[in-house]
Write a protein that holds these residues in place. Structure first.
Motif, mmCIF file in Angstrom:
data_model
loop_
_atom_site.group_PDB
_atom_site.id
_atom_site.type_symbol
_atom_site.label_atom_id
_atom_site.label_comp_id
_atom_site.label_asym_id
_atom_site.label_seq_id
_atom_site.Cartn_x
_atom_site.Cartn_y
_atom_site.Cartn_z
ATOM 1 N N ALA A 257 0.870 -1.177 0.000
ATOM 2 C CA ALA A 257 0.000 0.000 0.000
ATOM 3 C C ALA A 257 0.904 1.223 0.000
ATOM 4 C CB ALA A 257 -0.902 0.004 1.229
ATOM 5 N N SER A 258 0.555 2.227 -0.772
ATOM 6 C CA SER A 258 1.371 3.436 -0.821
ATOM 7 C C SER A 258 0.484 4.601 -1.209
ATOM 8 C CB SER A 258 2.507 3.278 -1.840
ATOM 9 O OG SER A 258 3.416 4.355 -1.761
ATOM 10 N N MET A 259 0.388 5.587 -0.325
ATOM 11 C CA MET A 259 -0.489 6.727 -0.595
ATOM 12 C C MET A 259 0.161 7.750 -1.511
ATOM 13 S SD MET A 259 -2.276 7.259 3.142
ATOM 14 C CE MET A 259 -0.736 7.119 4.051
ATOM 15 N N THR A 263 6.386 4.305 0.017
ATOM 16 C CA THR A 263 6.462 2.863 0.263
ATOM 17 C C THR A 263 6.701 2.113 -1.043
ATOM 18 O OG1 THR A 263 4.854 3.212 2.042
ATOM 19 C CG2 THR A 263 5.330 0.948 1.445
ATOM 20 N N SER A 288 -4.446 -1.509 -3.182
ATOM 21 C CA SER A 288 -5.566 -0.596 -3.404
ATOM 22 C C SER A 288 -6.116 -0.701 -4.824
ATOM 23 C CB SER A 288 -5.137 0.850 -3.136
ATOM 24 O OG SER A 288 -4.771 1.010 -1.786
ATOM 25 N N SER A 309 3.735 -1.440 3.903
ATOM 26 C CA SER A 309 2.617 -0.549 4.213
ATOM 27 C C SER A 309 3.110 0.699 4.932
ATOM 28 C CB SER A 309 1.595 -1.270 5.106
ATOM 29 O OG SER A 309 0.555 -0.389 5.501
ATOM 30 N N THR A 311 2.357 3.545 7.787
ATOM 31 C CA THR A 311 1.533 3.636 8.989
ATOM 32 C C THR A 311 0.359 4.566 8.704
ATOM 33 O OG1 THR A 311 3.364 3.193 10.485
ATOM 34 C CG2 THR A 311 1.486 4.380 11.394
ATOM 35 N N TYR A 312 -0.833 4.109 9.069
ATOM 36 C CA TYR A 312 -2.052 4.879 8.797
ATOM 37 C C TYR A 312 -2.872 4.891 10.073
ATOM 38 C CZ TYR A 312 -6.206 6.458 6.224
ATOM 39 O OH TYR A 312 -7.296 7.161 5.762
ATOM 40 N N HIS A 317 -2.206 0.523 6.654
ATOM 41 C CA HIS A 317 -3.114 1.054 5.636
ATOM 42 C C HIS A 317 -4.333 0.137 5.586
ATOM 43 C CE1 HIS A 317 -4.749 1.919 1.654
ATOM 44 N NE2 HIS A 317 -4.055 3.045 1.656
ATOM 45 N N ASN A 319 -6.336 -1.048 3.366
ATOM 46 C CA ASN A 319 -6.385 -2.104 2.353
ATOM 47 C C ASN A 319 -5.361 -3.199 2.622
ATOM 48 O OD1 ASN A 319 -8.472 -0.822 1.035
ATOM 49 N ND2 ASN A 319 -7.121 0.309 -0.335
ATOM 50 N N GLU A 321 -4.455 -3.951 5.716
ATOM 51 C CA GLU A 321 -5.034 -4.645 6.869
ATOM 52 C C GLU A 321 -6.084 -5.656 6.421
ATOM 53 O OE1 GLU A 321 -6.483 -3.529 11.347
ATOM 54 O OE2 GLU A 321 -6.883 -2.084 9.758
ATOM 55 N N ALA A 349 3.452 0.323 11.370
ATOM 56 C CA ALA A 349 3.060 -0.646 10.341
ATOM 57 C C ALA A 349 3.954 -1.878 10.358
ATOM 58 C CB ALA A 349 3.087 0.014 8.958
#
Length: 396
Positions: A257-259, A263, A288, A309, A311-312, A317, A319, A321, A349
């Motif tokens: 996952a990477s916003m 990541t 995602s 991932s 940390t969210y 994140h 998705n 999780e 994370a």
């Protein structure tokens, strides 16, 4: 009009294709649809083996009528009570009111619970035989493959195993219904995706069922989904042995996952190191974008896994999780895990991913790599080292 499709002179395929449903069980994507398979044996007595999902019942009835005309069906064999197979039971009972419904002691309460049917039923036990005339049906329990009432039916004269969900697959039957009529290679991945997501939690019961069926001479596997197997029988049985024992190939699934891309940068570095160390099978998935069913399918294929991932909200994140929760629920075994993570103000994370790996007794590659803010030289080198260490573990 329907042209009857014969497995043998008096054993027919009467299944249907579903190209409209987007999600199987409202969860798993169906890019090429799904087939609901049912079979009819026309003898002194007529037996219907399983039904189809209720939305496809009109085609189903028309196919049956094209074969038997005004004759009545004597027996309805229910191998599995899930609605994609048993959805049309009430309609069949209404059309053929004298039909005897055949199931085991765990099936019959479900028939009453779902359909209110409690009369004119026949309870069978392990190894019982039902005489249709020239055809004899034998029954073998297959509990938790993948419901507790699941059983399989073996037709002795032609050596056909009606296997319920075992050996099933996603994907419609596009003209060809037999494995040797089609490009069967497509169904390898879709059979593994079906197994890993639908049946995968129940590896031990699958192993027990395979051992039980080992004594049968099987010439045709007629599953409840996917192609009818007559040319690749040992091959698909071997696949089930491997998948149910979590026997994997040398390769790596990287799910991340990477916003904002930080990541993902770590993933790219690790993947390059794996390739430089000779790992040729590397699959990278953005959780995602890619549905978890495809990721889980490849995790059942490859021994190496890297999870990455940010940390969210002090956790994974969402998705990521969701993915690890599904893998954890399935109890997937025998994997090596590399861990990558990033954060801006507080990192948790990698800790959560480590706890996930430990819960499944996966072998965790030395120290997770966690970067604060953007990827820098020190962590860049650590990502490369993680890839190298994972490659060495897989090669050894």
């Amino acid at each position: 009009m329907y042209q009857p499709i014969r497995l043998f002179d008096d054993i027919f395929y009467v299944g249907v294709n579903d190209r409209r449903t987007h999600l199987f069980e409202n969860m798993w994507p169906l890019p090429r649809g799904v087939a609901y398979n049912s079979y009819l044996i026309k003898d002194e007595k007529i037996a219907l083996i399983d039904t189809v999902e209720i939305g496809q019942v009109e085609k189903f009835i028309n196919k049956i009528s094209a074969i038997i005309g005004d004759r009545a069906i004597d027996y309805l064999i229910i191998n599995h009570m899930e609605p994609d197979h048993a959805g049309s039971v009430s309609i069949i009972r209404n059309l053929y009111p004298e039909i005897k419904i055949v199931g085991n002691k765990k099936t019959l309460p479900m028939i009453e619970g779902f359909f209110g049917i409690h009369d004119n039923v026949l309870e069978i036990k392990e190894g019982d035989e039902l005489d249709l005339g020239s055809h004899k049906l034998q029954f073998y329990m297959a509990p938790m493959v993948h419901w507790p009432e699941t059983m399989v039916t073996y037709e002795a004269s032609k050596k056909v195993l009606f296997s319920a969900d075992a050996f099933g697959s996603f994907g419609t039957l596009d003209g060809a219904v037999f494995d040797d009529e089609m490009d069967f290679s497509y169904f390898h991945d879709e059979m593994r995706r079906y197994y890993s997501n639908i049946v995968g939690k129940f590896g031990s019961p699958v192993q027990k069922t395979l051992e039980k069926l080992k004594g049968l001479d099987i010439k045709v596997i007629a599953a409840a989904h996917g192609p009818i197997i007559r040319s690749h029988i040992q091959e698909v049985i071997d696949w089930y042995h491997r998948w149910s024992s979590f026997d994997t190939d040398q390769g790596v699934v990287i799910a991340y996952a990477s916003m904002y891309g930080n990541t993902e940068d770590m993933v790219e570095v690790t993947a390059r190191a794996l390739a430089e160390e000779g790992i040729k099978e590397i699959r990278i998935y953005d959780v995602s974008k890619t549905h978890s069913s495809f990721i889980i399918s490849d995790i059942f294929k490859y021994k190496g896994v890297v999870l990455a991932s940010p940390t969210y909200n002090n956790g994974l994140h969402p998705n990521m999780e969701a993915l690890v929760n599904k893998i954890q629920h399935m109890g997937v075994k025998n994997h090596c895990l590399g861990i990558l993570g990033s954060f801006t103000w507080a990192g948790t994370a990698t800790k959560r991913l480590k706890e996930f790996g430990e819960s499944l007794n996966w072998e965790i590659i030395d120290h997770p790599v966690e970067e604060k803010h953007a990827l820098k030289k020190t962590k860049y080198d650590e990502c490369r080292m993680l890839g190298k260490l994972l490659a060495e573990k897989l090669k050894n």
